[in-house]
Scaffold this motif. Structure first.
Motif, PDB file in Angstrom:
ATOM      1  N   HIS A  41      38.105  63.295  26.876  1.00 18.46           N
ATOM      2  CA  HIS A  41      39.213  62.354  26.753  1.00 18.46           C
ATOM      3  C   HIS A  41      40.073  62.762  25.558  1.00 18.46           C
ATOM      4  CE1 HIS A  41      41.466  58.617  26.266  1.00 18.46           C
ATOM      5  NE2 HIS A  41      41.041  58.249  27.467  1.00 18.46           N
ATOM      6  N   PRO A  42      41.396  62.738  25.680  1.00 20.01           N
ATOM      7  CA  PRO A  42      42.240  63.176  24.557  1.00 20.01           C
ATOM      8  C   PRO A  42      42.038  62.372  23.280  1.00 20.01           C
ATOM      9  CG  PRO A  42      43.547  62.135  26.308  1.00 20.01           C
ATOM     10  CD  PRO A  42      42.181  62.383  26.865  1.00 20.01           C
ATOM     11  N   ASP A  43      41.521  61.154  23.413  1.00 16.26           N
ATOM     12  CA  ASP A  43      41.242  60.338  22.229  1.00 16.26           C
ATOM     13  C   ASP A  43      39.766  60.378  21.832  1.00 16.26           C
ATOM     14  OD1 ASP A  43      43.909  59.456  22.040  1.00 16.26           O
ATOM     15  OD2 ASP A  43      43.549  57.911  23.552  1.00 16.26           O
ATOM     16  N   GLY A  44      39.001  61.228  22.482  1.00 15.10           N
ATOM     17  CA  GLY A  44      37.572  61.325  22.212  1.00 15.10           C
ATOM     18  C   GLY A  44      37.275  61.936  20.850  1.00 15.10           C
ATOM     19  N   LYS A  64      39.042  65.350  19.438  1.00 20.71           N
ATOM     20  CA  LYS A  64      39.922  65.340  18.263  1.00 20.71           C
ATOM     21  C   LYS A  64      39.412  66.277  17.173  1.00 20.71           C
ATOM     22  CE  LYS A  64      42.192  60.845  18.597  1.00 20.71           C
ATOM     23  NZ  LYS A  64      42.448  59.542  17.921  1.00 20.71           N
ATOM     24  N   LEU A  65      38.092  66.461  17.143  1.00 19.55           N
ATOM     25  CA  LEU A  65      37.499  67.376  16.165  1.00 19.55           C
ATOM     26  C   LEU A  65      37.845  68.829  16.493  1.00 19.55           C
ATOM     27  CD1 LEU A  65      35.583  67.395  13.670  1.00 19.55           C
ATOM     28  CD2 LEU A  65      33.687  67.711  15.275  1.00 19.55           C
ATOM     29  N   ILE A  98      37.525  53.490  23.306  1.00 22.23           N
ATOM     30  CA  ILE A  98      37.017  52.523  22.343  1.00 22.23           C
ATOM     31  C   ILE A  98      36.339  53.310  21.228  1.00 22.23           C
ATOM     32  CG2 ILE A  98      35.462  50.574  21.942  1.00 22.23           C
ATOM     33  CD1 ILE A  98      35.710  49.867  24.894  1.00 22.23           C
ATOM     34  N   GLY A  99      37.064  53.510  20.148  1.00 24.35           N
ATOM     35  CA  GLY A  99      36.516  54.226  19.006  1.00 24.35           C
ATOM     36  C   GLY A  99      36.283  55.704  19.224  1.00 24.35           C
ATOM     37  N   GLY A 100      36.845  56.260  20.290  1.00 24.71           N
ATOM     38  CA  GLY A 100      36.653  57.678  20.569  1.00 24.71           C
ATOM     39  C   GLY A 100      35.277  58.024  21.086  1.00 24.71           C
ATOM     40  N   LEU A 142      34.102  54.360  31.940  1.00 25.12           N
ATOM     41  CA  LEU A 142      33.377  54.658  30.708  1.00 25.12           C
ATOM     42  C   LEU A 142      33.698  56.057  30.198  1.00 25.12           C
ATOM     43  CD1 LEU A 142      29.805  53.202  31.434  1.00 25.12           C
ATOM     44  CD2 LEU A 142      31.615  52.187  30.030  1.00 25.12           C
ATOM     45  N   ALA A 143      33.896  56.994  31.114  1.00 27.46           N
ATOM     46  CA  ALA A 143      34.155  58.374  30.726  1.00 27.46           C
ATOM     47  C   ALA A 143      35.636  58.630  30.422  1.00 27.46           C
ATOM     48  CB  ALA A 143      33.677  59.322  31.817  1.00 27.46           C
TER      49      ALA A 143
END
Length: 435
Positions: A181-184, A188-189, A99-101, A93-94
């Motif tokens: 997570h790099p895609d979190g 990303k913000l 899934i959608g960041g 999960l972490a």
């Protein structure tokens, strides 16, 4: 029937382990596991683990004598409960496929699959994936334990177990994924959180405030710490373990880890002294409790910034955090909010101060990773604005999410002990044990 439910859960876990054995070996020839980085991260993982027993002593010494064991067990049991969740699907999960960041796919590392061999995490290519997973586990363990100081002396232990399970799955894991997570979404913000100021301390602090409001005041308002020497011991263990917490978050044994270690101890020392001097200026005598609380506030505040700011700026972080948290403690004491051990003023507010000051003092020369710009101190505003937005969003999510989870838990199993049980003490009424 209710007594059979925990036993049934254990049988279910054993069945999962048999059906989904984690024997899959992932071999990635290009990865080079570094023995120095691995050795340091093994040490850092152990250091972070010792923080939870340290927290047990820290909180245990602050409560009344009839609640010492119960309070300490609430911290200690997290090492068991959260570990099981983490191994089954919590790590996924972490840090699983995004899934959608917002959250990871629970199937990615289900039951720790793919952990053998030389598999690595994409942002920690020099240490084994299983080591990264175990290091992150220790953060997940201590976060719900931090909340316990807010509802100490009045929560039913069985209900507490349910709540921390829900908190780990629905509050901690989404925040960890979004931030680390790099895609979190937050990653990303451009939000910077080196070791958990947002993920750990802000989430725990806001959950603590929600808990204090939901469970309301204790029946006994007179509070006498059971053993201040426990508090001093706990502070020492926390400070010691925090080197793994912050310096370990460099995920290697290089110069960044050394910088994080230096900023960590400097901020804590500055905060401890600032708390003492602040108390003296307010007409109080310098106290062991004050020095210990100040040191921990400094550790909390430097956590998000430890790998992004200079050592000289860590002095400012410690001093500012200590003064602000001390003021919030004074404010809280004049309200009807019964945050027993001031978790929100110390961890929640300390984490927020640290997050904002990261946006002020962060600089690419210290750590260029994920920095969208330098901090406000250097004349750039973007990073600071990003942190303000994230602070508001995370605060709302952690506070209202925790309130909802408390309500759900209460509907499953009554959260608060009876008035008679509270007067008798939780050590006896919840565990049939006593000092």
């Amino acid at each position: 029937m209710k007594k059979l439910i925990p036993f049934g859960a254990l049988i279910f876990i054993v069945a999962l382990a048999l059906v989904f054995p984690s024997v899959k070996t992932v071999t990635i020839p290009n990865n080079k596991i570094d023995s120095g980085d691995t050795a340091w991260m093994l040490t850092a993982t152990a250091l972070v683990l010792i923080m939870t027993p340290g927290l047990a002593f820290f909180y245990g010494g602050m409560v009344t004598k009839k609640n010492v064991l119960s309070t300490m067990l609430q911290s200690f049991v997290c090492m068991g409960v959260i570990t099981v969740i983490w191994v089954i699907f919590g790590f996924s999960l972490a840090f699983g496929d995004s899934i959608g960041g917002v959250i990871g796919d629970p199937r990615t590392f289900f039951m720790m699959k793919g952990m053998l061999g030389n598999a690595t995490w994409k942002l920690a290519p020099t240490i084994p994936l299983v080591l990264f997973a175990m290091f992150q586990l220790k953060f997940a363990v201590i976060t719900p334990a931090l909340i316990t100081g807010a509802f100490a002396e009045r929560i039913r232990f069985n209900s507490y177990i349910i709540f921390i399970c829900l908190f780990c799955v629905f509050i901690y894991c989404p925040l960890a994924h979004s931030t680390w997570h790099p895609d979190g979404l937050l990653n990303k913000l451009g939000v910077l959180d080196f070791a958990g100021g947002t993920v750990v301390h802000m989430s725990a602090g806001w959950a603590a405030l929600a808990s204090a409001l939901y469970l309301k005041k204790r029946n006994e308002t007179v509070h006498s710490p059971a053993r201040i020497s426990y508090v001093l011991l706990g502070t020492g263990l926390l400070w010691f373990g925090w080197f793994g917490f912050n310096a370990g978050s460099a995920l290697g044994s290089g110069t960044l880890a050394a910088t994080a270690l230096a900023t960590t101890t400097t901020a804590s020392a500055a905060a401890a002294m600032a708390w003492i001097f602040f108390d003296i200026m307010c007409g109080k005598k310098p106290s062991v409790m004050g020095a210990c609380i100040g040191a921990v506030v400094g550790l909390v505040a430097i956590t998000p910034a430890s790998g992004f700011i200079t050592i000289s700026h860590s002095l400012i972080v410690g001093i500012v955090a200590a003064c602000v948290s001390n003021l919030v403690v004074l404010w809280r004491s004049k309200t009807s909010i019964d945050d027993t051990l001031d978790v929100f003023p110390c961890h929640g507010v300390g984490g927020m101060v640290g997050m904002l000051l990261t946006g002020v003092f962060a600089h690419k020369n210290v750590n260029s990773g994920n920095l969208t710009g330098n901090g406000l101190f250097y004349g750039e505003t973007h990073l600071f604005y990003v942190h303000i937005i994230a602070l508001v969003a995370v605060s709302a999510f952690a506070f209202f999410g925790s309130l909802l989870l408390l309500k759900i838990t209460d509907s499953i199993s009554r959260l608060r002990v009876s008035a008679d049980e509270e007067i008798a003490g939780l050590d006896i009424t919840q565990h049939d044990e006593g000092l």
